[in-house]
Scaffold this motif. Sequence first.
Motif, PDB file in Angstrom:
ATOM      1  N   GLN A 155       0.849  -1.193   0.000  1.00  0.00           N
ATOM      2  CA  GLN A 155       0.000   0.000   0.000  1.00  0.00           C
ATOM      3  C   GLN A 155       0.883   1.240   0.000  1.00  0.00           C
ATOM      4  O   GLN A 155       1.953   1.257   0.615  1.00  0.00           O
ATOM      5  N   ASP A 156       0.433   2.250  -0.725  1.00  0.00           N
ATOM      6  CA  ASP A 156       1.147   3.538  -0.749  1.00  0.00           C
ATOM      7  C   ASP A 156       2.615   3.356  -1.111  1.00  0.00           C
ATOM      8  O   ASP A 156       3.515   3.907  -0.470  1.00  0.00           O
ATOM      9  N   ALA A 157       2.876   2.565  -2.153  1.00  0.00           N
ATOM     10  CA  ALA A 157       4.262   2.294  -2.553  1.00  0.00           C
ATOM     11  C   ALA A 157       4.808   3.461  -3.365  1.00  0.00           C
ATOM     12  O   ALA A 157       4.131   4.017  -4.237  1.00  0.00           O
ATOM     13  N   CYS A 158       6.063   3.826  -3.077  1.00  0.00           N
ATOM     14  CA  CYS A 158       6.735   4.867  -3.847  1.00  0.00           C
ATOM     15  C   CYS A 158       7.921   4.261  -4.589  1.00  0.00           C
ATOM     16  O   CYS A 158       8.240   3.079  -4.421  1.00  0.00           O
ATOM     17  N   LEU A 159       8.580   5.062  -5.391  1.00  0.00           N
ATOM     18  CA  LEU A 159       9.656   4.569  -6.246  1.00  0.00           C
ATOM     19  C   LEU A 159      10.989   4.635  -5.511  1.00  0.00           C
ATOM     20  O   LEU A 159      11.293   5.626  -4.844  1.00  0.00           O
ATOM     21  N   VAL A 160      11.769   3.580  -5.663  1.00  0.00           N
ATOM     22  CA  VAL A 160      13.131   3.533  -5.131  1.00  0.00           C
ATOM     23  C   VAL A 160      14.043   3.269  -6.327  1.00  0.00           C
ATOM     24  O   VAL A 160      14.065   2.173  -6.881  1.00  0.00           O
ATOM     25  N   LYS A 161      14.779   4.296  -6.740  1.00  0.00           N
ATOM     26  CA  LYS A 161      15.536   4.225  -7.989  1.00  0.00           C
ATOM     27  C   LYS A 161      17.020   4.031  -7.720  1.00  0.00           C
ATOM     28  O   LYS A 161      17.595   4.646  -6.815  1.00  0.00           O
ATOM     29  N   LEU A 162      17.631   3.173  -8.533  1.00  0.00           N
ATOM     30  CA  LEU A 162      19.078   2.984  -8.502  1.00  0.00           C
ATOM     31  C   LEU A 162      19.717   3.855  -9.574  1.00  0.00           C
ATOM     32  O   LEU A 162      19.268   3.854 -10.738  1.00  0.00           O
ATOM     33  N   GLY A 163      20.741   4.583  -9.217  1.00  0.00           N
ATOM     34  CA  GLY A 163      21.410   5.433 -10.183  1.00  0.00           C
ATOM     35  C   GLY A 163      22.135   4.640 -11.251  1.00  0.00           C
ATOM     36  O   GLY A 163      22.520   3.471 -11.045  1.00  0.00           O
ATOM     37  N   ASP A 164      22.305   5.248 -12.430  1.00  0.00           N
ATOM     38  CA  ASP A 164      23.023   4.568 -13.515  1.00  0.00           C
ATOM     39  C   ASP A 164      24.468   4.267 -13.119  1.00  0.00           C
ATOM     40  O   ASP A 164      25.019   3.240 -13.509  1.00  0.00           O
ATOM     41  N   LYS A 165      25.066   5.131 -12.352  1.00  0.00           N
ATOM     42  CA  LYS A 165      26.441   4.921 -11.879  1.00  0.00           C
ATOM     43  C   LYS A 165      26.463   5.114 -10.373  1.00  0.00           C
ATOM     44  O   LYS A 165      26.223   6.197  -9.860  1.00  0.00           O
ATOM     45  N   LEU A 166      26.684   4.026  -9.652  1.00  0.00           N
ATOM     46  CA  LEU A 166      26.699   4.073  -8.204  1.00  0.00           C
ATOM     47  C   LEU A 166      28.029   4.615  -7.708  1.00  0.00           C
ATOM     48  O   LEU A 166      29.053   4.502  -8.390  1.00  0.00           O
ATOM     49  N   PRO A 167      28.050   5.199  -6.516  1.00  0.00           N
ATOM     50  CA  PRO A 167      29.316   5.678  -5.944  1.00  0.00           C
ATOM     51  C   PRO A 167      30.319   4.537  -5.784  1.00  0.00           C
ATOM     52  O   PRO A 167      29.944   3.367  -5.699  1.00  0.00           O
TER      53      PRO A 167
END
Length: 896
Positions: free
Chosen positions: A716-728
Amino acid sequence: MAVSNTAATDTREGSFAQRFSIGANVVLAVVVAAAILVVVNMIAAKKSYRHDITSTGNYGLSDRTKSVLDGLKGDVTFSMLYRSGEDDEAQRNYVSRTQEYFDEMQRYSPAVRATLVTSPMQREKLVAHLSEKFSGEADQHKAALGEFEKLRAELLAVIEQRVAEAGQLVGGQSWLSDFPVFTSIFTTLKADVETLKKVHEEIAELTPAGGIPKYKDAVDKAKTALGEVKGHLELITKRMRDLSDLGKDASQPDARNIATLRKVAEDLVAMITPLREAVGDDAAPFPKDIPAALKSFADAGVKVGADLEGLVRKVDAFARMYPAATQHLSWAASVQMGPLTARMDVGDVLQQASQTLSKARLVILGVIDSNKPDQLNEALRGARQNVQVMEQNAESCQKLLSDLCDRLATVDPASKAFLDAAAGGSLFGDKVEAVTALDGKFAALPELKLGSMADTLKEENSIIVEYQGRLRLVGFNEAWPVRESFAGQGTAAETARSFNGDSALSSALLGLMREKPFATVVLTFFEPPPPQQRNQFMPPPPQSWVPSNRLSELRKRLEASNFKVIEWNMATTPEMPKAEEGTQPVYVCLPPPPPAQQSPFGPQQGEKNFGEPERMRIKQLLDENARVLFLASWEITAGGMFGGPPVSPPYGYGPILATDWGIAVDNSQRVVWIQPDVKAANSFQVVPRKFIHMPVGVFSDHPISHPMTGTRFLVQDACLVKLGDKLPDGVLASQIVGVSDSENYVAANIDTLMEIIDKVQDPTAQGRVTVKAMPPHGPFNLMVAAERKEGDKEKGRIVVCGFGAALRDDFLSQPVWSEGDTLKLDPPPAENVDLFVNALYWLINEPQWIARGPVPVPRVEPIEPARRKLVQAFVWGIWPAAVFIPGVILWSVRRR
């Protein structure tokens, strides 16, 4: 020519010998083959090797379960409270499948005992066994409950006496009846009487003479009632002492503070007189020199404002010395605020008048400088109106303060007796101290191993796990959870379920075997306490979308899984709490509340907002290799104090996740399941069931999520968790949970959601929603895991969950609408907690304890007893004979 008979005889004898030799070889070969077959079957029966050859490995014991069983230090007993299900095919399936699993357990470990409890007699025997085994463990609880009953009766008598006295005071024209707080005290005491009567009945029901007394529940009831009554008595005692101090001082003939208050009342109206003299009466004609009149008004306003500020200080000083006075009926005045009438404290009225004069002076001086007739006339008219309002308010305050002083100075005998009892500490005798002492005894009681199993014994399809004097319950929905719905299964009368016994039972046993908790779960949140004296015009303090007081179901599950749960409110305790000795802390960061809305009346004293200091504490922990689970969620808040469109506040921990980990949390978009309408562009339908309980079906091969494959997983009430194209550098991250590349899943912002809601509520739309532009569709990440290293040094391990709202009590305890045409409810979605526990195991580097989880595979039906005997006869008799008889026939043929 004569022929020799010797040759013929030799020929016959050679043929016979040859046939006999061949036959003997065949017989010997058949006998040896049959013997080998018999021996092999005998060895196989006694020294069998079992292997789960299903592709999912869902029928044997998992490696995790074998590891748990290998660590047993004594016998473990599983009591299955299952119905026999003779007339129910689904029930027969549950019983037989569960028995099969216990057979596997018993074959693997001789320490496992499993019994099927179906008949009332078997249940009675189980009750007797548990009662006998655990009867002695509740002696301290029984003694504490005996003390509680004695104290409860004494406390009830004292409170009932005070209720009778307070009732006469409230109903009459007494000194105390002028205080609404005393009426509230009277109401609270009456409620405490009912609480003490009700808890007596509840404890009696929980501790019957027969069956299993539920002492733990009874003690919890007693503790709750004691805590509630104790809190009330302590607060009432404080309030009454404040009233006693006020009554004692105010009734003195030479009460200095009352005299000061009378002087304030006398000076109020006189202070406004210079303002009226400056602008004239309302009906009087305008003076010839309007600028001079306005200048005189502005100058007088400076002095009046300063005088009013002095009165405010005197009133505030009186209120600080006697806080109970602010609860008197005459402390608040009905005042004019423009076209509205409102009740305000006397001090606030005077303060507002002073501020109004200060602001009016600047406006008036500006109008004078402009020297425009229309503006001058309007300014003078406004000044007269302001003076009129001030005069009315001053007269109201003067009357109220005078009346307040008169009434405070006269204390009737009945009120004085009640006040004297409060001042002398005899209002409730020594009962508050006795309650405190008993509450301490309750807190020191040992944990009951039997717990509340009495209710469990009345439920169907549950399992009691007993190990070394400790008990754990595995409910039916844990062992047989509802599985993911597939096409064509929604109309089935019986809810589709998968066997999850390996995971549920081994988890219960693992929790019983651990001497120490797996880890200390630190629920980390930011919840500042509300100000003690809050301005009535201030908006309520902001709250997290996942507040700490709505996670009781999660706490219960974590404690049942042998995790220690503590709290860290960063708003009140800057220092992090200590984990239980010998355990690793895991920080579960709840979504921070949005910043408090700014009031036009200025900031509230003591107001706190989540910000950079709190983020830095978590960042420092991660730099020191902490384990953190971040909960996020789609959320909205009001657009401003006076309304406006709602907005999504940015995620509080977003900056450190984005900078240090390359993970972006977009909580401004809610992932929604829709049914696209192929007949119209930008159109779709919203299914209410899936709008509330959105199904999720993409689980990666990560150890946290892979076991959840095939489960019914709702959020319920899910939002987006995005992974960057280039991680640190040094960060390794992967998806845990997501939604597929499908038009069924869209990410809608607030504007789109408002548009959808408006269209859904439109009866003419007939369920179809048409938007200006379709929101973007999946795939989306909803949960990710990451670990970070700097060289060989670890710099933290995290999990970011974008559906934190699916862990609240209202979601975990709410049944789910079942698919199909009939109105039917499925069990609440507890699978989210399973995933949560898996994440904790991974965070503390113990992935071997992650459960396998249910897998929906077709069942292999067990062999019935009658058919099993037939199979045995075939293996032991028919099959060897099938090999032996052709050999005998061949031998007989060749023999001829």
